[in-house]
Write an enzyme that holds these catalytic residues in place. Structure first.
Site, mmCIF file in Angstrom:
data_model
loop_
_atom_site.group_PDB
_atom_site.id
_atom_site.type_symbol
_atom_site.label_atom_id
_atom_site.label_comp_id
_atom_site.label_asym_id
_atom_site.label_seq_id
_atom_site.Cartn_x
_atom_site.Cartn_y
_atom_site.Cartn_z
ATOM 1 N N ARG A 198 0.790 -1.188 0.020
ATOM 2 C CA ARG A 198 0.111 -0.078 -0.163
ATOM 3 C C ARG A 198 1.050 1.392 0.070
ATOM 4 O O ARG A 198 0.176 2.289 0.440
ATOM 5 C CB ARG A 198 -0.905 0.170 1.144
ATOM 6 N N THR A 223 -17.532 5.288 17.230
ATOM 7 C CA THR A 223 -18.566 5.961 18.095
ATOM 8 C C THR A 223 -19.664 5.023 17.937
ATOM 9 O O THR A 223 -20.320 4.624 16.957
ATOM 10 C CB THR A 223 -19.071 7.291 17.469
ATOM 11 N N HIS A 271 -7.467 7.755 5.737
ATOM 12 C CA HIS A 271 -7.282 7.037 4.190
ATOM 13 C C HIS A 271 -5.871 6.754 4.209
ATOM 14 O O HIS A 271 -5.564 5.450 3.442
ATOM 15 C CB HIS A 271 -7.984 7.753 3.443
ATOM 16 N N ASP A 309 -8.116 1.344 4.059
ATOM 17 C CA ASP A 309 -9.251 1.214 3.155
ATOM 18 C C ASP A 309 -10.562 0.829 3.664
ATOM 19 O O ASP A 309 -10.416 0.303 4.678
ATOM 20 C CB ASP A 309 -8.668 0.694 1.983
#
EC number: 2.3.1.28
Length: 213
Positions: free
Chosen positions: A13, A168, A189, A193
């Site tokens: 990534r 939350t 991000h 992902d």
């Protein structure tokens, strides 16, 4: 607070990380409904309360995935060996909240000892951060038990290198024969992902379906 330096150079990534960290720094949130039917039934005969149990289960799930324990330290990407939950506590008398943290333990009994110790000492302190400085290795957990929501998002100005997930919970409600808890997960991000958030949510659901011990 032990950690390992992450090998960004050979990370699959790497391109995604650099793009969302430097060129388009942004985060995203995803809300899903967690089925807590089995969990709530198991707590009927337990001394444990729902909120600290959810804090424990969320922390347990987060600690299973590297991408949810990442941070920037000394301008390098690292992965904490473990992260501790920082959770909100509401003060009815002032209608404000405090953020408290307690050491994570994979053993629920030990975790509850840690949680209760923190609560006993700081539950009446209405400062935003009664314990002072937040541990570097943390995740964020809060609850809105007064309202059931379909989505929740924090609009963060000047998005920077803050990679700790923000989770939350809403007011749970009965839907047919199931008890469902809306849960929002907000991440950076650069390190996560949609796949990673979905994997975390699916793991949390598995934990909620299982016995606590």
């Amino acid at each position: 607070m032990n950690y390992t330096k992450f090998d960004v150079k050979n990370w699959v990534r790497r391109e995604h990380f650099e793009f969302y960290r430097h060129r388009l720094p942004c985060g995203f949130s995803l809300t899903s409904k967690i089925d807590i039917t089995t969990l709530k039934k198991s707590l009927d005969d337990s001394a444990y309360k729902f909120y600290p149990v959810m804090i424990y289960l969320i922390a347990q799930a987060v600690n299973q995935f590297d991408e949810l324990r990442m941070a920037i330290k000394d301008d390098e990407l690292i992965v904490w060996d473990s992260v501790d939950p920082q959770f909100t506590v509401f003060h009815q008398e002032t209608e404000t909240f405090s953020a408290l943290s307690c050491p994570y333990s994979s053993d629920i009994d030990q975790f509850m000892v840690n949680y209760l110790s923190v609560m006993e000492r700081y539950k009446s302190d209405t400062k935003l951060f009664p314990q002072g400085v937040t541990p570097e290795n943390h995740l964020n957990i809060s609850a809105l038990p007064w309202v059931n929501f379909d989505s929740f998002n924090l609009n963060v100005a000047n998005f920077t290198d803050y990679f700790a997930p923000i989770i939350t919970m809403a007011k749970y409600q009965q839907e047919g024969d199931r008890l469902l808890l809306p849960l929002s997960v907000q991440v950076h991000h650069a390190v996560c992902d949609g796949f990673h958030v979905a994997r975390f949510i699916n793991r949390l659901q598995e934990l909620c379906n299982s016995k606590l011990k």
